[in-house]
Motif scaffolding. Structure first.
Motif, PDB file in Angstrom:
ATOM      1  N   LEU A   9     -37.464  23.476  -7.230  1.00 41.62           N
ATOM      2  CA  LEU A   9     -38.205  24.610  -6.687  1.00 41.62           C
ATOM      3  C   LEU A   9     -38.769  24.299  -5.302  1.00 41.62           C
ATOM      4  N   SER A  10     -39.329  23.108  -5.119  1.00 39.90           N
ATOM      5  CA  SER A  10     -39.882  22.777  -3.803  1.00 39.90           C
ATOM      6  C   SER A  10     -38.771  22.701  -2.751  1.00 39.90           C
ATOM      7  N   TYR A  11     -37.579  22.263  -3.157  1.00 41.89           N
ATOM      8  CA  TYR A  11     -36.432  22.249  -2.234  1.00 41.89           C
ATOM      9  C   TYR A  11     -36.010  23.681  -1.893  1.00 41.89           C
ATOM     10  N   LYS A  12     -35.964  24.524  -2.906  1.00 43.71           N
ATOM     11  CA  LYS A  12     -35.600  25.923  -2.700  1.00 43.71           C
ATOM     12  C   LYS A  12     -36.592  26.623  -1.759  1.00 43.71           C
ATOM     13  N   ASN A  13     -37.857  26.250  -1.831  1.00 44.67           N
ATOM     14  CA  ASN A  13     -38.901  26.888  -1.019  1.00 44.67           C
ATOM     15  C   ASN A  13     -38.889  26.470   0.448  1.00 44.67           C
ATOM     16  N   ILE A  14     -38.051  25.504   0.825  1.00 48.60           N
ATOM     17  CA  ILE A  14     -37.958  25.079   2.231  1.00 48.60           C
ATOM     18  C   ILE A  14     -37.646  26.275   3.132  1.00 48.60           C
ATOM     19  N   ILE A  15     -36.759  27.140   2.694  1.00 49.79           N
ATOM     20  CA  ILE A  15     -36.369  28.289   3.513  1.00 49.79           C
ATOM     21  C   ILE A  15     -37.580  29.172   3.815  1.00 49.79           C
ATOM     22  N   GLY A  16     -38.420  29.390   2.825  1.00 47.89           N
ATOM     23  CA  GLY A  16     -39.634  30.178   3.037  1.00 47.89           C
ATOM     24  C   GLY A  16     -40.571  29.527   4.035  1.00 47.89           C
ATOM     25  N   TRP A  17     -40.723  28.199   3.944  1.00 50.21           N
ATOM     26  CA  TRP A  17     -41.579  27.472   4.896  1.00 50.21           C
ATOM     27  C   TRP A  17     -40.991  27.539   6.309  1.00 50.21           C
ATOM     28  N   GLN A  18     -39.665  27.396   6.424  1.00 53.89           N
ATOM     29  CA  GLN A  18     -39.020  27.505   7.739  1.00 53.89           C
ATOM     30  C   GLN A  18     -39.272  28.879   8.344  1.00 53.89           C
ATOM     31  N   ASN A  19     -39.030  29.914   7.566  1.00 49.38           N
ATOM     32  CA  ASN A  19     -39.215  31.274   8.066  1.00 49.38           C
ATOM     33  C   ASN A  19     -40.657  31.514   8.480  1.00 49.38           C
ATOM     34  N   LEU A  20     -41.596  31.003   7.693  1.00 46.39           N
ATOM     35  CA  LEU A  20     -43.010  31.196   7.994  1.00 46.39           C
ATOM     36  C   LEU A  20     -43.397  30.551   9.320  1.00 46.39           C
ATOM     37  N   PHE A  21     -43.022  29.286   9.511  1.00 49.99           N
ATOM     38  CA  PHE A  21     -43.444  28.642  10.759  1.00 49.99           C
ATOM     39  C   PHE A  21     -42.702  29.214  11.962  1.00 49.99           C
ATOM     40  N   LYS A  22     -41.446  29.589  11.793  1.00 56.87           N
ATOM     41  CA  LYS A  22     -40.704  30.176  12.920  1.00 56.87           C
ATOM     42  C   LYS A  22     -41.305  31.528  13.315  1.00 56.87           C
ATOM     43  N   GLU A  23     -41.769  32.269  12.327  1.00 54.74           N
ATOM     44  CA  GLU A  23     -42.375  33.571  12.579  1.00 54.74           C
ATOM     45  C   GLU A  23     -43.772  33.431  13.192  1.00 54.74           C
TER      46      GLU A  23
END
Length: 140
Positions: A79-93
């Motif tokens: 799950l924490s690996y899967k959530n990387i995409i959400g963290w990437q999108n958040l910081f890029k935004e």
């Protein structure tokens, strides 16, 4: 020039222990939710490290002037690996799309590793933490 490093990822992935290992050469088995920043020096490079909570509901606004981002996942948690995409999108935004970032899998010392992709480290044993130090101190 001072590097402003943002370290993000799910709760419990080891962000605070990575920072403690880098700065104090220490490790703590206890889970202590944290948020701190302070000026430190690593290899003659001044850095501010922002250690942010791993729950998005507690996520404050990212500080201005972030120069690099480290996204950490727990190698024992799909799950924490899967959530990387959400963290990437958040910081890029919220921060900026062009900021250099590093994705790091922590807990490579565990017998329960489920995901082993990219840079893998262990804050507990100090394995490969020099790769994070190199990322932080390299000018880009």
């Amino acid at each position: 020039m001072c590097q402003n490093i943002l370290i993000i990822g799910d709760s419990g992935v080891g962000k605070t222990n990575i920072i403690n290992r880098l700065l104090n050469k220490s490790f703590n088995n206890l889970f202590i939710p944290n948020e701190f920043t302070k000026v430190h020096k690593i290899k003659n490079t001044e850095i501010n490290i922002y250690d942010y909570p791993g729950q998005l509901k507690f996520m404050p606004i990212f500080p201005l002037g972030i120069t690099k981002v480290i996204i950490v996942y727990d190698m024992t948690s799909r799950l924490s690996y899967k959530n990387i995409i959400g963290w990437q999108n958040l910081f890029k935004e919220c921060v900026h799309n062009d900021i250099p970032y590093l994705i790091v899998g922590n807990k490579s010392d565990s017998k329960n590793v489920k995901i082993s992709t990219g840079i893998t480290i262990s804050a507990k044993t100090n394995h490969n933490l020099d790769l994070i130090t190199d990322f932080i101190t390299t000018r880009q």
